[in-house]
Design an enzyme around this catalytic site. Sequence first.
Site, PDB file in Angstrom:
ATOM      1  N   HIS A 121     -23.066  39.856 -18.389  1.00 27.88           N
ATOM      2  CA  HIS A 121     -24.399  39.968 -18.981  1.00 27.88           C
ATOM      3  C   HIS A 121     -25.136  38.632 -18.937  1.00 27.88           C
ATOM      4  O   HIS A 121     -26.287  38.533 -19.350  1.00 27.88           O
ATOM      5  CB  HIS A 121     -24.264  40.448 -20.440  1.00 27.88           C
ATOM      6  CG  HIS A 121     -25.556  40.845 -21.074  1.00 27.88           C
ATOM      7  ND1 HIS A 121     -26.104  40.151 -22.135  1.00 27.88           N
ATOM      8  CD2 HIS A 121     -26.419  41.866 -20.815  1.00 27.88           C
ATOM      9  CE1 HIS A 121     -27.239  40.722 -22.499  1.00 27.88           C
ATOM     10  NE2 HIS A 121     -27.454  41.762 -21.724  1.00 27.88           N
ATOM     11  N   ARG A 173     -34.027  41.291 -34.543  1.00 24.83           N
ATOM     12  CA  ARG A 173     -34.971  42.359 -34.197  1.00 24.83           C
ATOM     13  C   ARG A 173     -34.433  43.749 -34.507  1.00 24.83           C
ATOM     14  O   ARG A 173     -35.128  44.585 -35.063  1.00 24.83           O
ATOM     15  CB  ARG A 173     -35.312  42.278 -32.712  1.00 24.83           C
ATOM     16  CG  ARG A 173     -36.374  43.297 -32.284  1.00 24.83           C
ATOM     17  CD  ARG A 173     -36.345  43.533 -30.785  1.00 24.83           C
ATOM     18  NE  ARG A 173     -35.229  44.395 -30.391  1.00 24.83           N
ATOM     19  CZ  ARG A 173     -34.571  44.291 -29.254  1.00 24.83           C
ATOM     20  NH1 ARG A 173     -34.879  43.345 -28.405  1.00 24.83           N
ATOM     21  NH2 ARG A 173     -33.573  45.124 -28.972  1.00 24.83           N
ATOM     22  N   TYR A 178     -41.120  41.627 -22.247  1.00 19.88           N
ATOM     23  CA  TYR A 178     -40.050  41.088 -23.086  1.00 19.88           C
ATOM     24  C   TYR A 178     -40.316  39.613 -23.391  1.00 19.88           C
ATOM     25  O   TYR A 178     -40.706  38.853 -22.505  1.00 19.88           O
ATOM     26  CB  TYR A 178     -38.700  41.202 -22.377  1.00 19.88           C
ATOM     27  CG  TYR A 178     -38.105  42.590 -22.311  1.00 19.88           C
ATOM     28  CD1 TYR A 178     -38.901  43.729 -22.414  1.00 19.88           C
ATOM     29  CD2 TYR A 178     -36.748  42.779 -22.125  1.00 19.88           C
ATOM     30  CE1 TYR A 178     -38.358  44.998 -22.348  1.00 19.88           C
ATOM     31  CE2 TYR A 178     -36.187  44.046 -22.045  1.00 19.88           C
ATOM     32  CZ  TYR A 178     -37.006  45.156 -22.158  1.00 19.88           C
ATOM     33  OH  TYR A 178     -36.470  46.411 -22.087  1.00 19.88           O
ATOM     34  N   HIS A 232     -36.813  39.373 -27.566  1.00 14.94           N
ATOM     35  CA  HIS A 232     -35.566  39.470 -26.813  1.00 14.94           C
ATOM     36  C   HIS A 232     -34.824  38.143 -26.697  1.00 14.94           C
ATOM     37  O   HIS A 232     -33.683  38.106 -26.232  1.00 14.94           O
ATOM     38  CB  HIS A 232     -35.878  40.022 -25.411  1.00 14.94           C
ATOM     39  CG  HIS A 232     -34.703  40.563 -24.676  1.00 14.94           C
ATOM     40  ND1 HIS A 232     -34.197  39.968 -23.543  1.00 14.94           N
ATOM     41  CD2 HIS A 232     -33.922  41.651 -24.911  1.00 14.94           C
ATOM     42  CE1 HIS A 232     -33.157  40.665 -23.104  1.00 14.94           C
ATOM     43  NE2 HIS A 232     -32.972  41.692 -23.913  1.00 14.94           N
ATOM     44  N   ASN A 274     -35.648  55.733 -28.234  1.00 12.77           N
ATOM     45  CA  ASN A 274     -34.583  55.127 -29.043  1.00 12.77           C
ATOM     46  C   ASN A 274     -33.675  56.198 -29.645  1.00 12.77           C
ATOM     47  O   ASN A 274     -32.450  56.049 -29.665  1.00 12.77           O
ATOM     48  CB  ASN A 274     -35.187  54.282 -30.169  1.00 12.77           C
ATOM     49  CG  ASN A 274     -35.797  52.988 -29.662  1.00 12.77           C
ATOM     50  OD1 ASN A 274     -35.611  52.606 -28.510  1.00 12.77           O
ATOM     51  ND2 ASN A 274     -36.547  52.321 -30.519  1.00 12.77           N
TER      52      ASN A 274
END
Length: 684
Positions: free
Chosen positions: A432, A561, A465, A589, A51
């Site tokens: 997306h 999240r 996920y 997710h 991250n």
Amino acid sequence: MSTKVDLSDKKYYINRELSWLEFNQRCLDEANNAENPVLERVKFLAICYNNLNEFLMIRMPGLLSKTPSIAQTAPDYIHTDKIIGMVSERISKLTADYEICWKNLRKLLAKEKIFIKKIEDLTPEQLECVRKFYRERVHMLLTPLALDISHPFPFISNNSLNVAFRLRGETNGVVYARVKVPDTLDRFIRIPGKSKVEFVAIEDIIRDSADRLFPGMSILGSYSFCIIRNADVKVSIDEACDLMSAVEESIGERDMGYPVAMMVNSDMPKNMRAKFLKNLNLTEEQVITTKDALALSDLWQLYDLDRPALKEKPLIQSTPSDLQEDSDIFDWIRKRDRILYHPYESFANIVRFMNQSAMDPNVQSIKICLYRLGSDPSIFNALKAARVNGKSVSVLMELRAKFDEDRNIRWAKELEAIGVHVVYGPVNLKVHSKLLQVIRLEGSQLVTYTHMSSGNYNVSTAKQYCDISFLTVNKDIGEDVSELFNALTGYYGQRKYKYLLVAPTTLKKGLIKKIDNEIKIHETYGNGHIIMKANGLIDQDIIAALYRASNAGVKVDLNIRGLCCLRPGIPDVSKNIRVISIVDRFLEHSRIYYFNNNGNPEMYMGSSDMMPRNLLARIEVLFPVLDKNLMKSIKDNILDIHFADNVKAKELKEDGTYVPVKKEGKPLRSQQWFIENNGCWQPK
């Protein structure tokens, strides 16, 4: 609401860069959590490092270049000079905490007979083994590069692990050299150990044999370091090239981006470090020092050890009880709208749907949007089988999915080679959306079987996920999705949809309209309630609408999240808003948007977060849950359970920090609850 409150005032918003780094802190909390199995903690530390690297590669370049886009995408814009200092300070604190965490984890691993050993701690037999490994497997892969006036300063590739050497020769005094650690070798090299698992870091092996790299010279010191480069490369397209060629060119540019940070051992001498900074055009503010916490993303190698007792119990994925192995999946979908909650329910059921579609003689065509397909060929094989069986197969492949571009290009070329019609969508918008449509001839009618989701068609990540798949034969939704596919494969522009909210045209306006409608209903009936579950909340207009709802008395529950720029708990602004974040074994997710609507609730799910990139720069889809029983089951058995979590949930405070929620009543860990109550979200 007080007329004096200006909801555009920056003080009511959390800076997005600091919010991103605060998410790293929540991941680090899991790495430090003694209740987690030790290898799960190692995994979370690897995630922390990944991250941070992504932040440096993607967000830091914008801060350093001081481009207007930072101000446009962050409601709490802070002058770049100031925010760079704040970010650097926060990163330094995180890195120091990573180091402490890794030190503690090594002690815990040692208790489980897993050792990361230093050269000086090896037995004579182990030392000989290490040196033999160096001679046979490492030495020929290394290229020592001198750093002096007679040699050009070498290019240092993005995020590579390197060792800098300080040397003294007989005639040339103190000199420096750099050696890149080969990325073709494991970071941790296994060495013989009686009833123990023992490793030595590859860079330590290189240091130990440095005399072979620099014969006749004295080794005065050696220091590991990484250079992080700008990886936020834009795809430039003109009339002379196509999209695929432009993306392929941009991939090559990523590793060549300008340096944004140097991560280095803290004991590197200042004059040596200054030489690197000068040649890399970096400032001291861009240096991240650490004693022993470099390249921790390689800790995934340790997590992959076959030590099940040191990990969470394996998840046994399920299939809905009324979807038997030999049953017809088309019949199952026709009976009513369906959901599958991954990873608790297996994504293999979606692969099965595609495989059955490929073989069914009544299926006429298959259309799908692919964003991150991953390396598992299951979806590719289903599309290939469909084409071999004479189906019309159309694939919209998003080539610009960050860090997956190369893989997506390979898949696109393979699909084209077998006769699949592959398109890439609008040049100026990423696609997306997660859409799959199967068109089947039933009697004399064409019936659309539509799948939509918050997750990608990626068999591997579907095991990690938390996403919700939605399947329907609803004619109106099918026509909406068909219309969207036509827009994506033809010329994209404004279209009318009966049910879908589609970015960048109607999605943002649609959400704000529903928030405002909840305010009006609450003013009449006093029962306003908005629930949103998403990965990010940054868009200023959406946040301002939620502030208006709070001031009108509407109860607002947010499960965000990651990044969240909304400040909860401010009088006359957000006192009725609660924000929680859950970081646990699986990556949350799914996106769910719920409006009470005076007891006649509405619910939307789909691919979009509440971030400017989703709402303005991507094609995203939110779709309604029209089956009231299904909606109630999702609300009661998914949303409400998340908000009841008092083990992993953390609550956002007004100052931008997160604290564990109060542990009132019986402990409830939502993800564990879903495992133990698998399938409870399926309506009876």
